[in-house]
Design an enzyme around this catalytic site. Sequence first.
Site, short mmCIF file in Angstrom:
data_model
loop_
_atom_site.label_atom_id
_atom_site.label_comp_id
_atom_site.label_asym_id
_atom_site.label_seq_id
_atom_site.Cartn_x
_atom_site.Cartn_y
_atom_site.Cartn_z
N SER A 33 0.85 -1.20 0.00
CA SER A 33 0.00 0.00 0.00
C SER A 33 0.88 1.23 0.00
CB SER A 33 -0.84 0.09 1.27
OG SER A 33 -1.73 -0.95 1.35
N HIS A 65 -3.83 -1.28 -4.64
CA HIS A 65 -3.09 -2.51 -4.94
C HIS A 65 -3.47 -2.88 -6.36
CE1 HIS A 65 -1.79 -3.74 -0.80
NE2 HIS A 65 -2.55 -2.70 -0.58
N HIS A 88 -3.38 -10.25 0.67
CA HIS A 88 -3.29 -10.22 2.13
C HIS A 88 -4.06 -11.38 2.75
CE1 HIS A 88 -2.40 -6.02 1.08
NE2 HIS A 88 -1.71 -5.98 2.20
N TYR A 90 -6.07 -11.17 5.18
CA TYR A 90 -7.45 -10.78 5.53
C TYR A 90 -8.43 -10.94 4.37
CZ TYR A 90 -5.97 -6.30 3.46
OH TYR A 90 -5.47 -5.34 2.64
N GLU A 91 -7.90 -11.21 3.17
CA GLU A 91 -8.81 -11.44 2.04
C GLU A 91 -9.52 -12.79 2.17
OE1 GLU A 91 -6.88 -10.42 -1.78
OE2 GLU A 91 -5.64 -9.05 -0.60
N ALA A 118 3.19 -0.38 4.00
CA ALA A 118 2.80 0.79 4.78
C ALA A 118 2.56 0.29 6.20
CB ALA A 118 1.53 1.40 4.23
N MET A 206 -0.19 -5.32 8.24
CA MET A 206 -1.00 -6.50 7.90
C MET A 206 -0.37 -7.35 6.81
SD MET A 206 -4.71 -4.61 7.78
CE MET A 206 -5.03 -3.20 8.86
N SER A 207 0.93 -7.29 6.66
CA SER A 207 1.55 -8.05 5.55
C SER A 207 2.96 -8.47 5.93
CB SER A 207 1.58 -7.17 4.29
OG SER A 207 2.48 -6.09 4.45
N ASN A 230 1.29 6.53 9.47
CA ASN A 230 0.48 7.09 10.57
C ASN A 230 1.03 6.58 11.89
OD1 ASN A 230 -0.88 4.48 9.29
ND2 ASN A 230 -1.31 4.47 11.49
N HIS A 242 -7.56 4.38 5.34
CA HIS A 242 -6.74 3.86 4.25
C HIS A 242 -6.33 4.97 3.27
CE1 HIS A 242 -5.07 0.86 1.63
NE2 HIS A 242 -5.90 1.13 0.66
#
Length: 267
Positions: A33, A65, A88, A90-91, A118, A206-207, A230, A242
């Site tokens: 990201s 993405h 990811h 979470y998909e 990110a 998350m990756s 952030n 996001h």
Amino acid sequence: MSNDPYALATEAATALKSATGVDSFDVALVMGSGWVPAADAIGETISEIPVTDLPGFAPPAVAGHAGRVRAVLTGSGKVALIFLGRTHLYEGRGVDPVVHGVRTAIKAGAGTIVLTNAAGGLRPETQEVGEAVLISDHINLTGANPITGATFVDLTDVYTPRLRDLVREIEPSMAEGVYVAFRGPTYETPAEVRMCRILGGDMVGMSTALEAVAAREGGADVLGISLVTNPGAGLVGEPLNHEEVLEVGRATAARMGGLLAEVVGKL
Ligand code: HPA
């Protein structure tokens, strides 16, 4: 298509070579990201295809993405494979699709994998939004692992020290930090962010962790770089979104792309 994830990666590598017209890649970069705009600075595009043209790749679920893969010739004569976006956990497709790009790249010759992401910064006392931080290690809180069975891969140096040294030759002031990986897709709670700080984390996202493990299993060297987009949830009282993550990526694209181009040139 095979059900064996390693055989599927071999199939995808064969398809990748014929679709891009490139016989072997020196290095692969995964643009997370906010990093996609930085890809243009890395070199001359030889060819680019949607990843979904290759066996085993799912369409991307996240804005920013792009879900494409690009073969690039760098100024130093290296051939790079650049994934513009990633899958990811979470998909909800499971672990194998998350690491399929890395496995495919290794089967296509890449001996070095550069993972970008990110991340939320866990140390706002010292970190700035828009800063790139070298990943020195990770804490995998996803509850998943790309390896099944009794394959006890050593992760002492999952992020190759030689590659971190090489980046510091280019950017001596670049900080190093521990990346804490969550499954997502929610951002963390403030209590989770406080926990990560106590655990020794410096960035949260998350990756990356699962891909790094798969790359080490495949025998590749790994470089990881987080772009702090952030402060972690609750650290400054602002809600996270996001769009802000993507905006920081756009604002820093030229700088991050220049850094990656120099790194690839020195490999
Ligand atoms: N948490 C998790 N993932 C992220 C963050 C964050 O604060 N920022 C960008 N990706």
